[in-house]
Design a protein around this motif. Structure first.
Motif, PDB file in Angstrom:
ATOM      1  N   THR A  86      38.877  41.827  65.661  1.00 57.88           N
ATOM      2  CA  THR A  86      39.373  42.179  67.161  1.00 57.88           C
ATOM      3  C   THR A  86      40.125  43.256  67.357  1.00 57.88           C
ATOM      4  O   THR A  86      41.174  43.458  66.579  1.00 57.88           O
ATOM      5  CB  THR A  86      40.082  40.927  67.821  1.00 57.88           C
ATOM      6  OG1 THR A  86      39.366  39.754  67.531  1.00 57.88           O
ATOM      7  CG2 THR A  86      40.576  41.096  69.274  1.00 57.88           C
ATOM      8  N   LEU A  87      39.899  44.322  68.228  1.00 57.11           N
ATOM      9  CA  LEU A  87      40.839  45.420  68.511  1.00 57.11           C
ATOM     10  C   LEU A  87      41.019  45.718  69.878  1.00 57.11           C
ATOM     11  O   LEU A  87      40.068  45.656  70.676  1.00 57.11           O
ATOM     12  CB  LEU A  87      39.853  46.875  67.998  1.00 57.11           C
ATOM     13  CG  LEU A  87      40.626  47.993  68.506  1.00 57.11           C
ATOM     14  CD1 LEU A  87      41.732  48.380  67.639  1.00 57.11           C
ATOM     15  CD2 LEU A  87      39.710  49.228  67.919  1.00 57.11           C
ATOM     16  N   GLU A  88      42.541  45.788  70.344  1.00 55.07           N
ATOM     17  CA  GLU A  88      42.667  45.936  71.603  1.00 55.07           C
ATOM     18  C   GLU A  88      43.024  47.358  71.771  1.00 55.07           C
ATOM     19  O   GLU A  88      43.980  47.950  70.980  1.00 55.07           O
ATOM     20  CB  GLU A  88      43.788  45.063  72.207  1.00 55.07           C
ATOM     21  CG  GLU A  88      43.339  43.787  72.135  1.00 55.07           C
ATOM     22  CD  GLU A  88      44.500  42.665  72.722  1.00 55.07           C
ATOM     23  OE1 GLU A  88      45.599  43.211  72.902  1.00 55.07           O
ATOM     24  OE2 GLU A  88      44.262  41.425  72.988  1.00 55.07           O
ATOM     25  N   TYR A  89      42.669  48.152  72.822  1.00 57.16           N
ATOM     26  CA  TYR A  89      42.969  49.717  72.902  1.00 57.16           C
ATOM     27  C   TYR A  89      42.988  50.206  74.183  1.00 57.16           C
ATOM     28  O   TYR A  89      42.254  49.725  75.258  1.00 57.16           O
ATOM     29  CB  TYR A  89      41.978  50.462  72.049  1.00 57.16           C
ATOM     30  CG  TYR A  89      40.458  50.324  72.310  1.00 57.16           C
ATOM     31  CD1 TYR A  89      40.307  51.269  73.370  1.00 57.16           C
ATOM     32  CD2 TYR A  89      39.631  49.323  72.215  1.00 57.16           C
ATOM     33  CE1 TYR A  89      38.848  51.271  73.875  1.00 57.16           C
ATOM     34  CE2 TYR A  89      38.318  49.308  72.414  1.00 57.16           C
ATOM     35  CZ  TYR A  89      37.964  50.138  73.550  1.00 57.16           C
ATOM     36  OH  TYR A  89      36.510  50.253  74.046  1.00 57.16           O
ATOM     37  N   PRO A  90      43.788  50.971  74.255  1.00 58.59           N
ATOM     38  CA  PRO A  90      43.822  51.564  75.824  1.00 58.59           C
ATOM     39  C   PRO A  90      42.703  52.936  75.975  1.00 58.59           C
ATOM     40  O   PRO A  90      42.286  53.456  74.983  1.00 58.59           O
ATOM     41  CB  PRO A  90      45.281  52.612  75.972  1.00 58.59           C
ATOM     42  CG  PRO A  90      45.430  52.881  74.531  1.00 58.59           C
ATOM     43  CD  PRO A  90      44.597  51.540  73.689  1.00 58.59           C
ATOM     44  N   CYS A  91      42.467  53.232  77.338  1.00 54.62           N
ATOM     45  CA  CYS A  91      41.615  53.995  77.450  1.00 54.62           C
ATOM     46  C   CYS A  91      41.767  54.757  78.717  1.00 54.62           C
ATOM     47  O   CYS A  91      42.214  54.221  79.805  1.00 54.62           O
ATOM     48  CB  CYS A  91      40.066  53.326  77.926  1.00 54.62           C
ATOM     49  SG  CYS A  91      38.851  54.462  78.499  1.00 54.62           S
ATOM     50  N   HIS A  92      41.785  55.989  78.638  1.00 56.10           N
ATOM     51  CA  HIS A  92      42.148  57.194  79.698  1.00 56.10           C
ATOM     52  C   HIS A  92      40.906  57.891  80.443  1.00 56.10           C
ATOM     53  O   HIS A  92      41.102  58.855  81.084  1.00 56.10           O
ATOM     54  CB  HIS A  92      43.174  57.913  79.187  1.00 56.10           C
ATOM     55  CG  HIS A  92      44.443  57.540  78.702  1.00 56.10           C
ATOM     56  ND1 HIS A  92      45.580  57.204  79.565  1.00 56.10           N
ATOM     57  CD2 HIS A  92      44.770  57.113  77.310  1.00 56.10           C
ATOM     58  CE1 HIS A  92      46.416  56.501  78.726  1.00 56.10           C
ATOM     59  NE2 HIS A  92      46.004  56.499  77.458  1.00 56.10           N
ATOM     60  N   SER A  93      39.859  57.459  80.231  1.00 52.65           N
ATOM     61  CA  SER A  93      38.394  58.160  80.664  1.00 52.65           C
ATOM     62  C   SER A  93      38.505  58.413  81.990  1.00 52.65           C
ATOM     63  O   SER A  93      37.867  59.388  82.463  1.00 52.65           O
ATOM     64  CB  SER A  93      37.283  57.313  79.991  1.00 52.65           C
ATOM     65  OG  SER A  93      37.153  56.292  80.753  1.00 52.65           O
TER      66      SER A  93
END
Length: 358
Positions: A86-93
């Motif tokens: 499991t990976l939680e990550y932010p996105c700024h696209s």
């Protein structure tokens, strides 16, 4: 490898979660409609909506700083090193920050190994966590400011009360001296409460970085410090073999000192008998601190962890009512808990859950 009938897209399309099926080399064998829609709506990077491309290669060549972690996690699942990743990550696209959760699970179908990949948009949850964290930080700052600013006027009150007592001792009658004693005692209790509140507010902001902590050494130190109080009551502290945990040594020392002091203070008419032992449980340690004291009514067991909430009057037992609240806050900082099992007249056992240093 071809996609089995049981994992075909027409079957996956009936499922609500977005899903992609990978073979043991990481090639995407099938995706469902929910996957395609999710990838398009959220501009997922890497854009893994097409069948036949290799998910691992796309991740490895992506500009996203989290794609390499995704590839490593998926490879670990396919290689059998772990069942799930499991990976939680932010996105700024899109110019505004969003968060995603990637989950990769290993499964077998007709003796073949596959990986099931799925994404979730967890932006609302993360924003809510941020708001709670910011609110807690403001409350901590407020508690610290109030506690710190109250110290000076309280010191002045105590000093002047002492000055009045010394200078006008001969002019004060018995009632006057008693009133001053009451005032001094109240000021000292307030000072203790302020210092306790100050320590409570600093658990998160002034703690040391986590490192392996030998609990057996910590409890031996605490036991030595309390030995005089134990001897005065003809009591005994028994410490069994204890583990090494991950944490802040000074805070953990404070936590167990509070629990042992409670065992001594609330021993009732019997000499205090305190026992500390530990048991492993799913990557954690449960440390039990048991005593033979007066016990706690089940209806009051939640209250004892509230700040300044006391079950007994100060005439019966001294204290500020913040010790167990501080224990709970320290445990929470360590990702653990403090619970109690007790019956009136039958002693109490406090269970402290802490992460294993391994």
């Amino acid at each position: 490898m071809e996609i089995p009938e049981g994992l075909g897209s027409h079957v996956l399309d009936t499922l609500a979660p977005n899903i992609a099926v990978l073979d043991d080399e990481g090639t995407i064998l099938s995706t469902n409609d929910a996957w395609k829609s999710f990838a398009e709506e959220n501009e997922l990077q890497p854009p893994v909506g097409s069948v036949g491309v290799n998910y691992l290669e796309i991740c490895e060549h992506s500009d996203s700083p989290h794609a390499e972690q995704a590839a490593e996690g998926a490879r670990a699942v396919l290689d059998g090193d772990r069942e799930t990743f499991t990976l939680e990550y932010p996105c700024h696209s899109t110019g505004s920050q969003r968060w995603f959760q990637l989950t990769v699970r290993r499964t077998r179908y007709e003796d073949e190994l596959y990986a099931i990949v799925s994404y979730r948009n967890i932006t609302e949850r993360k924003l809510s966590e941020q708001r709670v964290e910011e609110s807690n930080e403001r409350l901590q700052q407020f508690a610290y400011a109030v506690s710190h600013d109250l110290q000076e006027p309280l010191r002045m009150i105590t000093s002047y009360l002492g000055l009045i007592e010394r200078r006008y001792e001969d002019e004060l009658d018995e009632d006057g001296q008693e009133f001053i004693e009451f005032a001094v005692d109240g000021a000292e209790r307030m000072r203790d409460m302020i210092e306790g509140l100050l320590e409570y507010s600093r658990v998160e902001t002034r703690g040391d970085p986590f490192a392996p902590v030998d609990l057996e050494a910590v409890l031996e130190e605490v036991s030595t410090d309390l030995q005089m109080a134990v001897d005065d009551e003809a009591g005994e502290i028994t410490i069994e073999s204890l583990p090494t945990v991950e944490g802040d040594r000074s805070q953990l020392r404070r936590l167990f000192q509070n629990l042992l002091e409670n065992g001594i203070t609330y021993s009732g008419e019997e000499p205090p008998r305190i026992r500390v032992e530990a048991e492993a449980s799913d990557g954690e340690w449960i440390v039990a601190v048991s005593d033979n004291g007066i016990g706690i009514d089940p209806e009051d067991q939640d209250r004892i962890f509230d700040v300044f909430d006391r079950l007994h009057s100060r005439e019966e037992y001294e204290g500020t009512g913040i010790g167990l609240a501080l224990c709970q806050r320290i445990a929470e900082r360590h990702g653990g808990t403090v619970d109690v099992e007790s019956e009136p007249g039958e002693g109490s056992t406090f269970f402290v859950t802490l992460p294993d240093a391994e």
